[in-house]
Design an enzyme around this catalytic site. Structure first.
Site, PDB file in Angstrom:
ATOM      1  N   PHE A 283      24.824 -44.941 -37.543  1.00 15.40           N
ATOM      2  CA  PHE A 283      26.290 -44.947 -37.668  1.00 15.40           C
ATOM      3  C   PHE A 283      26.918 -46.148 -36.937  1.00 15.40           C
ATOM      4  O   PHE A 283      27.502 -47.042 -37.551  1.00 15.40           O
ATOM      5  CB  PHE A 283      26.819 -43.606 -37.134  1.00 15.40           C
ATOM      6  CG  PHE A 283      28.273 -43.575 -36.800  1.00 15.40           C
ATOM      7  CD1 PHE A 283      29.232 -44.041 -37.695  1.00 15.40           C
ATOM      8  CD2 PHE A 283      28.700 -43.061 -35.577  1.00 15.40           C
ATOM      9  CE1 PHE A 283      30.589 -43.996 -37.377  1.00 15.40           C
ATOM     10  CE2 PHE A 283      30.052 -43.010 -35.259  1.00 15.40           C
ATOM     11  CZ  PHE A 283      30.991 -43.493 -36.153  1.00 15.40           C
TER      12      PHE A 283
ATOM     13  N   ASP B 123      14.714 -50.494 -36.798  1.00 16.68           N
ATOM     14  CA  ASP B 123      15.071 -49.074 -36.871  1.00 16.68           C
ATOM     15  C   ASP B 123      13.915 -48.330 -37.515  1.00 16.68           C
ATOM     16  O   ASP B 123      13.309 -48.825 -38.465  1.00 16.68           O
ATOM     17  CB  ASP B 123      16.358 -48.922 -37.719  1.00 16.68           C
ATOM     18  CG  ASP B 123      17.045 -47.585 -37.514  1.00 16.68           C
ATOM     19  OD1 ASP B 123      16.399 -46.544 -37.780  1.00 16.68           O
ATOM     20  OD2 ASP B 123      18.212 -47.566 -37.103  1.00 16.68           O
TER      21      ASP B 123
ATOM     22  N   GLN C 146      17.385 -41.480 -29.351  1.00 17.68           N
ATOM     23  CA  GLN C 146      17.374 -40.061 -29.685  1.00 17.68           C
ATOM     24  C   GLN C 146      18.770 -39.610 -29.272  1.00 17.68           C
ATOM     25  O   GLN C 146      19.129 -39.675 -28.101  1.00 17.68           O
ATOM     26  CB  GLN C 146      16.263 -39.376 -28.885  1.00 17.68           C
ATOM     27  CG  GLN C 146      15.917 -37.949 -29.279  1.00 17.68           C
ATOM     28  CD  GLN C 146      17.053 -36.976 -29.249  1.00 17.68           C
ATOM     29  OE1 GLN C 146      17.561 -36.561 -30.297  1.00 17.68           O
ATOM     30  NE2 GLN C 146      17.521 -36.613 -28.073  1.00 17.68           N
TER      31      GLN C 146
ATOM     32  N   TYR D  86      19.306 -35.841 -22.029  1.00 18.42           N
ATOM     33  CA  TYR D  86      19.857 -37.023 -22.723  1.00 18.42           C
ATOM     34  C   TYR D  86      20.653 -37.874 -21.740  1.00 18.42           C
ATOM     35  O   TYR D  86      20.462 -39.093 -21.654  1.00 18.42           O
ATOM     36  CB  TYR D  86      20.720 -36.545 -23.893  1.00 18.42           C
ATOM     37  CG  TYR D  86      21.557 -37.620 -24.569  1.00 18.42           C
ATOM     38  CD1 TYR D  86      20.972 -38.552 -25.415  1.00 18.42           C
ATOM     39  CD2 TYR D  86      22.938 -37.679 -24.373  1.00 18.42           C
ATOM     40  CE1 TYR D  86      21.744 -39.534 -26.041  1.00 18.42           C
ATOM     41  CE2 TYR D  86      23.712 -38.646 -24.993  1.00 18.42           C
ATOM     42  CZ  TYR D  86      23.116 -39.574 -25.823  1.00 18.42           C
ATOM     43  OH  TYR D  86      23.885 -40.538 -26.440  1.00 18.42           O
TER      44      TYR D  86
ATOM     45  N   VAL E 141      31.903 -34.476 -34.077  1.00 16.72           N
ATOM     46  CA  VAL E 141      32.761 -33.326 -34.379  1.00 16.72           C
ATOM     47  C   VAL E 141      33.805 -33.681 -35.437  1.00 16.72           C
ATOM     48  O   VAL E 141      34.108 -32.861 -36.309  1.00 16.72           O
ATOM     49  CB  VAL E 141      33.407 -32.779 -33.074  1.00 16.72           C
ATOM     50  CG1 VAL E 141      34.280 -33.807 -32.401  1.00 16.72           C
ATOM     51  CG2 VAL E 141      34.190 -31.522 -33.323  1.00 16.72           C
TER      52      VAL E 141
ATOM     53  N   ILE F 248      34.956 -23.255 -33.930  1.00 17.78           N
ATOM     54  CA  ILE F 248      35.344 -23.943 -32.699  1.00 17.78           C
ATOM     55  C   ILE F 248      34.613 -23.277 -31.541  1.00 17.78           C
ATOM     56  O   ILE F 248      34.723 -22.063 -31.348  1.00 17.78           O
ATOM     57  CB  ILE F 248      36.876 -23.862 -32.482  1.00 17.78           C
ATOM     58  CG1 ILE F 248      37.594 -24.591 -33.631  1.00 17.78           C
ATOM     59  CG2 ILE F 248      37.257 -24.449 -31.130  1.00 17.78           C
ATOM     60  CD1 ILE F 248      39.100 -24.468 -33.588  1.00 17.78           C
TER      61      ILE F 248
ATOM     62  N   GLY G 222      26.334 -26.535 -21.744  1.00 17.34           N
ATOM     63  CA  GLY G 222      26.372 -27.974 -21.467  1.00 17.34           C
ATOM     64  C   GLY G 222      27.620 -28.647 -21.999  1.00 17.34           C
ATOM     65  O   GLY G 222      27.776 -29.853 -21.832  1.00 17.34           O
TER      66      GLY G 222
HETATM   67  N1  LIG Z   1      28.151 -41.363 -31.622  1.00 14.78           N
HETATM   68  C1  LIG Z   1      28.666 -41.267 -30.392  1.00 14.78           C
HETATM   69  O1  LIG Z   1      29.732 -40.664 -30.188  1.00 14.78           O
HETATM   70  C2  LIG Z   1      27.966 -41.919 -29.214  1.00 14.78           C
HETATM   71  C3  LIG Z   1      28.524 -41.749 -27.953  1.00 14.78           C
HETATM   72  C4  LIG Z   1      27.903 -42.337 -26.861  1.00 14.78           C
HETATM   73  C5  LIG Z   1      26.771 -43.111 -27.038  1.00 14.78           C
HETATM   74  N2  LIG Z   1      26.234 -43.257 -28.273  1.00 14.78           N
HETATM   75  C6  LIG Z   1      25.018 -44.087 -28.409  1.00 14.78           C
HETATM   76  O2  LIG Z   1      25.220 -45.027 -29.445  1.00 14.78           O
HETATM   77  C7  LIG Z   1      23.976 -45.320 -30.069  1.00 14.78           C
HETATM   78  C8  LIG Z   1      24.083 -45.139 -31.582  1.00 14.78           C
HETATM   79  O3  LIG Z   1      24.408 -43.787 -31.864  1.00 14.78           O
HETATM   80  P1  LIG Z   1      24.861 -43.293 -33.311  1.00 14.78           P
HETATM   81  O4  LIG Z   1      25.921 -42.282 -33.114  1.00 14.78           O
HETATM   82  O5  LIG Z   1      25.112 -44.454 -34.192  1.00 14.78           O
HETATM   83  O6  LIG Z   1      23.549 -42.490 -33.775  1.00 14.78           O
HETATM   84  P2  LIG Z   1      22.616 -42.665 -35.075  1.00 14.78           P
HETATM   85  O7  LIG Z   1      21.625 -41.574 -35.040  1.00 14.78           O
HETATM   86  O8  LIG Z   1      23.459 -42.822 -36.292  1.00 14.78           O
HETATM   87  O9  LIG Z   1      21.891 -44.062 -34.786  1.00 14.78           O
HETATM   88  C9  LIG Z   1      20.721 -44.170 -34.002  1.00 14.78           C
HETATM   89  C10 LIG Z   1      19.723 -45.009 -34.783  1.00 14.78           C
HETATM   90  O10 LIG Z   1      18.562 -45.172 -33.987  1.00 14.78           O
HETATM   91  C11 LIG Z   1      17.420 -45.032 -34.832  1.00 14.78           C
HETATM   92  N3  LIG Z   1      16.291 -44.603 -34.017  1.00 14.78           N
HETATM   93  C12 LIG Z   1      16.126 -43.399 -33.411  1.00 14.78           C
HETATM   94  N4  LIG Z   1      14.952 -43.365 -32.778  1.00 14.78           N
HETATM   95  C13 LIG Z   1      14.365 -44.584 -32.979  1.00 14.78           C
HETATM   96  C14 LIG Z   1      13.121 -45.139 -32.593  1.00 14.78           C
HETATM   97  N5  LIG Z   1      12.239 -44.451 -31.846  1.00 14.78           N
HETATM   98  N6  LIG Z   1      12.836 -46.400 -32.987  1.00 14.78           N
HETATM   99  C15 LIG Z   1      13.703 -47.102 -33.747  1.00 14.78           C
HETATM  100  N7  LIG Z   1      14.889 -46.616 -34.157  1.00 14.78           N
HETATM  101  C16 LIG Z   1      15.205 -45.360 -33.775  1.00 14.78           C
HETATM  102  C17 LIG Z   1      17.821 -44.020 -35.871  1.00 14.78           C
HETATM  103  O11 LIG Z   1      17.050 -44.081 -37.061  1.00 14.78           O
HETATM  104  C18 LIG Z   1      19.280 -44.370 -36.111  1.00 14.78           C
HETATM  105  O12 LIG Z   1      19.443 -45.292 -37.155  1.00 14.78           O
HETATM  106  C19 LIG Z   1      22.951 -44.416 -29.403  1.00 14.78           C
HETATM  107  O13 LIG Z   1      22.309 -45.142 -28.369  1.00 14.78           O
HETATM  108  C20 LIG Z   1      23.782 -43.309 -28.803  1.00 14.78           C
HETATM  109  O14 LIG Z   1      23.152 -42.726 -27.696  1.00 14.78           O
HETATM  110  C21 LIG Z   1      26.801 -42.670 -29.366  1.00 14.78           C
END
Ligand SMILES: NC(=O)c1ccc[n+]([C@@H]2O[C@H](COP(=O)([O-])OP(=O)(O)OC[C@H]3O[C@@H](n4cnc5c(N)ncnc54)[C@H](O)[C@@H]3O)[C@@H](O)[C@H]2O)c1
Length: 295
Positions: free
Chosen positions: A11, A31, A75, A138, A177, A193, A260
């Site tokens: 995303f 990825d 993850q 996490y 959400v 909710i 949590g």
């Molecule tokens: N979405 C949020 O609100 C949010 C908030 C805080 C932090 N983050 C961080 O932002 C980053 C992106 O999150 P997102 O929401 O886009 O999630 P997402 O799941 O859409 O993207 C994560 C990507 O990482 C890839 N991935 C997972 N494990 C992998 C591995 N072992 N090797 C290679 N690729 C791997 C997945 O295929 C996926 O494309 C993450 O680090 C997440 O922790 C997201």
């Protein structure tokens, strides 16, 4: 500019890739497609399907000769981190170590996507100096990964993101959400909710996140910055806003509070404003309206 974006099929990562392509960068996505998908990788970027926990990934990244690595692969499920902390550690800690090795070998700066919500725990306006109080594996592993990133040889930026929303977010996963609620409302389904709905979150639009990460990627400074709006919105307010924008009266049901789940997660954004000149441009009402309009 030569850039590697880990997690670029996900995303947030795909929006980051889009942004760098618009700046005419040469972008390689790394990825494993475990959470993201091939179609999400914007045309014009290369894709190396690989797992960041596999040490041979280092060679693949270095071969691209990046000047910048944006490390978004993770993850991302808090509940999975509770059920399988070792897997979470493998991806979020050991995987980050591999990415930092690659950056050091390539001479690249690292921008790491950490999580404000998971690192601070309960937080009403947390600044970057607030004590960390993660309540899930996490969050603990994101903190450990931050420490590894701070050892980077060629500069780093750590972005502690608030709750990100916007187009391309999957509605079938926990955490997103807004995506979940929009999907359910569009289908005419009831919304569950958790708790009393008064828990507040700092929702930041993915386009704002991409612009913040671009600023963090471009500066010579190393540091840790919250990327958020500083505004808290309760889940009840969110449901009301979405109902108003979509012209529906949402059917809701209050169910048990999730383990949590913090009462409030709102981040301070003074540091990124004063040090890097970044402020969010998209207010929640406008971001939701854009999302519902399909953009
Ligand atoms: N979405 C949020 O609100 C949010 C908030 C805080 C932090 N983050 C961080 O932002 C980053 C992106 O999150 P997102 O929401 O886009 O999630 P997402 O799941 O859409 O993207 C994560 C990507 O990482 C890839 N991935 C997972 N494990 C992998 C591995 N072992 N090797 C290679 N690729 C791997 C997945 O295929 C996926 O494309 C993450 O680090 C997440 O922790 C997201």
């Amino acid at each position: 500019m030569r850039v590697v974006v880990t997690g670029g099929a996900g995303f947030i990562g795909s929006h980051i890739v889009q942004r760098y392509l618009a700046e005419s960068a040469d972008v390689l996505v790394v990825d494993d497609l475990s959470g993201g998908h091939r179609e999400a990788v914007p045309a014009g970027a290369g894709l190396a399907v690989g797992d960041i926990t596999d040490p041979s990934i280092v060679e693949g990244i270095v071969a691209h000769r990046p000047q910048l690595i944006v490390h978004a692969a993770a993850q991302v499920s808090v509940s999975r981190s509770v059920a399988d902390p070792e897997h979470d550690r493998a991806v979020n800690v050991a995987g980050t170590r591999n990415v930092v090795h690659a950056a050091n070998a390539a001479g690249a700066r690292v921008v790491f996507l950490s999580s404000g919500g998971a690192v601070y725990g309960e937080a009403d306006g947390a600044a970057e100096t607030a004590p960390a109080a993660p309540i899930s594996p996490y969050g603990r592993h994101k903190l450990e990964a931050e420490a590894i990133v701070r050892e980077s040889a060629h500069g780093y930026g750590i972005a502690r993101l608030a709750n990100v929303y916007g187009p391309g977010q999957r509605g079938d996963l926990e955490g997103g959400v807004i995506a979940i609620f929009v999907e359910r409302l569009q289908r005419g389904d009831r919304i569950d909710i958790h708790g009393d709905g008064e828990q507040r979150r700092d929702f930041v639009h993915v386009d704002d996140v991409a612009s913040a990460l671009s600023v963090i990627g471009a500066t010579d400074r190393s540091g840790t910055w919250n990327v958020a709006t500083g505004v808290g919105t309760s889940i009840n307010q969110l449901v009301a806003k979405l109902g108003g924008l979509m012209g529906v009266v949402p059917a809701t049901r209050y169910v048990a509070r999730r383990d949590g789940d913090v009462g409030i997660s709102r981040l301070a954004i003074a540091r990124i404003g004063s040090e890097l000149g970044w402020t969010p441009g998209i207010r929640i009402d406008d971001g939701l309206a854009r999302l519902i309009a399909g953009g």
